[in-house]
Design a protein around this motif. Sequence first.
Motif, mmCIF file in Angstrom:
data_model
loop_
_atom_site.group_PDB
_atom_site.id
_atom_site.type_symbol
_atom_site.label_atom_id
_atom_site.label_comp_id
_atom_site.label_asym_id
_atom_site.label_seq_id
_atom_site.Cartn_x
_atom_site.Cartn_y
_atom_site.Cartn_z
ATOM 1 N N PRO A 117 -0.593 -1.990 -33.020
ATOM 2 C CA PRO A 117 -1.921 -2.629 -32.932
ATOM 3 C C PRO A 117 -2.447 -3.013 -34.313
ATOM 4 C CG PRO A 117 -1.868 -0.608 -31.646
ATOM 5 C CD PRO A 117 -0.601 -0.642 -32.447
ATOM 6 N N LEU A 118 -3.085 -4.178 -34.377
ATOM 7 C CA LEU A 118 -3.703 -4.648 -35.614
ATOM 8 C C LEU A 118 -5.177 -4.275 -35.689
ATOM 9 C CD1 LEU A 118 -2.258 -8.258 -35.849
ATOM 10 C CD2 LEU A 118 -1.841 -6.400 -37.443
ATOM 11 N N GLY A 119 -5.819 -4.194 -34.544
ATOM 12 C CA GLY A 119 -7.259 -3.959 -34.507
ATOM 13 C C GLY A 119 -7.686 -3.532 -33.123
ATOM 14 N N PRO A 120 -8.994 -3.621 -32.861
ATOM 15 C CA PRO A 120 -9.506 -3.168 -31.564
ATOM 16 C C PRO A 120 -9.135 -4.112 -30.431
ATOM 17 C CG PRO A 120 -11.267 -4.129 -32.868
ATOM 18 C CD PRO A 120 -10.043 -4.087 -33.745
ATOM 19 N N VAL A 121 -9.277 -3.587 -29.234
ATOM 20 C CA VAL A 121 -9.025 -4.358 -28.015
ATOM 21 C C VAL A 121 -10.101 -5.431 -27.867
ATOM 22 C CG1 VAL A 121 -9.063 -4.201 -25.489
ATOM 23 C CG2 VAL A 121 -7.819 -2.507 -26.821
ATOM 24 N N ILE A 122 -9.688 -6.581 -27.392
ATOM 25 C CA ILE A 122 -10.611 -7.661 -27.044
ATOM 26 C C ILE A 122 -10.773 -7.610 -25.531
ATOM 27 C CG2 ILE A 122 -11.039 -10.145 -27.098
ATOM 28 C CD1 ILE A 122 -8.837 -10.253 -29.339
ATOM 29 N N GLN A 123 -11.997 -7.459 -25.059
ATOM 30 C CA GLN A 123 -12.263 -7.444 -23.616
ATOM 31 C C GLN A 123 -12.747 -8.837 -23.216
ATOM 32 O OE1 GLN A 123 -15.117 -4.400 -22.825
ATOM 33 N NE2 GLN A 123 -13.765 -2.758 -23.478
ATOM 34 N N LEU A 124 -11.893 -9.577 -22.534
ATOM 35 C CA LEU A 124 -12.238 -10.929 -22.095
ATOM 36 C C LEU A 124 -12.976 -10.807 -20.772
ATOM 37 C CD1 LEU A 124 -12.100 -13.952 -22.629
ATOM 38 C CD2 LEU A 124 -9.863 -13.964 -21.504
ATOM 39 N N ALA A 145 7.935 -6.076 -34.973
ATOM 40 C CA ALA A 145 8.892 -5.497 -35.912
ATOM 41 C C ALA A 145 9.299 -6.480 -37.008
ATOM 42 C CB ALA A 145 10.129 -5.011 -35.153
ATOM 43 N N ASP A 146 9.274 -7.801 -36.721
ATOM 44 C CA ASP A 146 9.646 -8.799 -37.735
ATOM 45 C C ASP A 146 8.460 -9.187 -38.619
ATOM 46 O OD1 ASP A 146 8.073 -10.406 -36.116
ATOM 47 O OD2 ASP A 146 9.644 -11.892 -35.721
ATOM 48 N N ASP A 147 7.344 -8.465 -38.510
ATOM 49 C CA ASP A 147 6.116 -8.646 -39.283
ATOM 50 C C ASP A 147 5.281 -9.834 -38.816
ATOM 51 O OD1 ASP A 147 4.576 -7.285 -41.195
ATOM 52 O OD2 ASP A 147 4.983 -8.846 -42.680
ATOM 53 N N SER A 148 5.682 -10.513 -37.737
ATOM 54 C CA SER A 148 4.839 -11.562 -37.163
ATOM 55 C C SER A 148 3.814 -10.900 -36.236
ATOM 56 C CB SER A 148 5.683 -12.584 -36.404
ATOM 57 O OG SER A 148 6.291 -11.988 -35.279
ATOM 58 N N MET A 149 2.830 -11.677 -35.829
ATOM 59 C CA MET A 149 1.762 -11.135 -34.978
ATOM 60 C C MET A 149 1.670 -11.913 -33.682
ATOM 61 S SD MET A 149 -0.814 -10.339 -38.052
ATOM 62 C CE MET A 149 -0.064 -11.476 -39.150
ATOM 63 N N LEU A 150 1.198 -11.229 -32.651
ATOM 64 C CA LEU A 150 1.144 -11.786 -31.302
ATOM 65 C C LEU A 150 -0.009 -11.143 -30.556
ATOM 66 C CD1 LEU A 150 2.671 -13.440 -29.037
ATOM 67 C CD2 LEU A 150 3.871 -11.305 -28.534
ATOM 68 N N LEU A 188 -8.316 -15.578 -35.137
ATOM 69 C CA LEU A 188 -7.366 -14.467 -35.248
ATOM 70 C C LEU A 188 -6.616 -14.467 -36.582
ATOM 71 C CD1 LEU A 188 -5.893 -14.122 -31.646
ATOM 72 C CD2 LEU A 188 -7.214 -12.416 -32.907
ATOM 73 N N PRO A 189 -6.063 -15.614 -37.036
ATOM 74 C CA PRO A 189 -5.357 -15.597 -38.322
ATOM 75 C C PRO A 189 -6.280 -15.330 -39.518
ATOM 76 C CG PRO A 189 -4.720 -17.519 -37.040
ATOM 77 C CD PRO A 189 -5.877 -16.881 -36.337
ATOM 78 N N GLN A 190 -7.567 -15.612 -39.375
ATOM 79 C CA GLN A 190 -8.502 -15.333 -40.466
ATOM 80 C C GLN A 190 -8.810 -13.844 -40.535
ATOM 81 O OE1 GLN A 190 -11.742 -17.879 -39.415
ATOM 82 N NE2 GLN A 190 -10.642 -19.730 -39.975
ATOM 83 N N VAL A 191 -8.964 -13.226 -39.362
ATOM 84 C CA VAL A 191 -9.263 -11.797 -39.311
ATOM 85 C C VAL A 191 -8.018 -10.971 -39.621
ATOM 86 C CG1 VAL A 191 -10.065 -9.917 -37.815
ATOM 87 C CG2 VAL A 191 -11.150 -12.154 -37.675
ATOM 88 N N ARG A 251 2.362 -15.748 -33.842
ATOM 89 C CA ARG A 251 3.112 -16.376 -32.747
ATOM 90 C C ARG A 251 2.110 -17.073 -31.834
ATOM 91 N NH1 ARG A 251 8.799 -15.757 -32.987
ATOM 92 N NH2 ARG A 251 9.182 -13.978 -34.332
ATOM 93 N N GLN A 252 2.533 -18.153 -31.238
ATOM 94 C CA GLN A 252 1.682 -18.863 -30.294
ATOM 95 C C GLN A 252 1.636 -18.119 -28.960
ATOM 96 O OE1 GLN A 252 2.602 -23.081 -29.960
ATOM 97 N NE2 GLN A 252 3.757 -22.898 -31.867
ATOM 98 N N GLY A 253 0.605 -18.372 -28.180
ATOM 99 C CA GLY A 253 0.521 -17.870 -26.821
ATOM 100 C C GLY A 253 0.172 -16.400 -26.731
ATOM 101 N N VAL A 254 0.484 -15.850 -25.565
ATOM 102 C CA VAL A 254 0.159 -14.462 -25.246
ATOM 103 C C VAL A 254 1.312 -13.871 -24.439
ATOM 104 C CG1 VAL A 254 -1.124 -15.139 -23.155
ATOM 105 C CG2 VAL A 254 -1.604 -12.951 -24.229
ATOM 106 N N LEU A 255 1.619 -12.611 -24.684
ATOM 107 C CA LEU A 255 2.630 -11.914 -23.898
ATOM 108 C C LEU A 255 1.890 -11.089 -22.847
ATOM 109 C CD1 LEU A 255 5.716 -11.361 -23.657
ATOM 110 C CD2 LEU A 255 5.275 -9.242 -24.910
ATOM 111 N N VAL A 256 2.022 -11.473 -21.585
ATOM 112 C CA VAL A 256 1.361 -10.773 -20.479
ATOM 113 C C VAL A 256 2.284 -9.644 -20.041
ATOM 114 C CG1 VAL A 256 0.397 -10.984 -18.158
ATOM 115 C CG2 VAL A 256 0.222 -12.905 -19.765
ATOM 116 N N LEU A 257 1.837 -8.400 -20.255
ATOM 117 C CA LEU A 257 2.692 -7.251 -19.957
ATOM 118 C C LEU A 257 2.957 -7.129 -18.467
ATOM 119 C CD1 LEU A 257 1.394 -4.468 -22.369
ATOM 120 C CD2 LEU A 257 3.114 -6.237 -22.753
ATOM 121 N N GLN A 258 4.205 -6.784 -18.149
ATOM 122 C CA GLN A 258 4.646 -6.538 -16.776
ATOM 123 C C GLN A 258 5.528 -5.311 -16.795
ATOM 124 O OE1 GLN A 258 6.724 -10.242 -16.170
ATOM 125 N NE2 GLN A 258 5.052 -11.034 -14.982
#
Length: 194
Positions: free
Chosen positions: A46-53, A73-78, A132-135, A141-148
């Motif tokens: 985790p980079l920061g707090p949860v965002i509640q949409l 792990a590759d130091d990119s963010m998502l 997000l990139p400013q904070v 990475r583009q988009g969102v990974l929806v956990l399943q």
Amino acid sequence: MLRGRDALQREQALARAGSQPLQAWSAVPLTQSPDYSRRSVAGARPLGPVIQLGNSLLDEQPGARLLLPVRLADDSMLLLDLGWLADSRPQPALLLPPQLRGQWLPWHGRWTLPGARSGVAGRVDEVAMASLPQVYPGRWRQGVLVLQPALPGLQMWPLQPPLSAQRHFAYALQWAVLALCLLLLLRPRRWRKG
């Protein structure tokens, strides 16, 4: 019609991706766009707090999608979609397991009214994706990974659009027929006699 086309493209992409095997995230180039693929991710932090949409209805119940910016792990963010929580329930402890599975989707913006709260932390009406990139500076990475599946205590957010493509097309056809009827009713009398 455009919404129907978009919904149809998403339905087709989800169907194609659903038949593909789970792929490791490590093989995804940074510049690749979300492709609806099923992905596994190891070692997300985790980079920061949860965002509640907020204002996220599921089965006609008010609730929030819980989103979390993470470093891979590759130091990119998502951005991860952890799951959905009903407004009537307290937020459970959200611990990321060492291995995550999900579907990598494009981020779809929301229709919001003036005065809607936009942000990257806490409860918001829309996620300020450009912030997000400013904070959290770095390679995003583009988009969102929806956990399943969703994290324990949360429900999985549906991947399919709320309205199928067929319903969008039927709605467009309905309006076209109504417009044609209105034109026929309002045409000048001289057209009726000829």
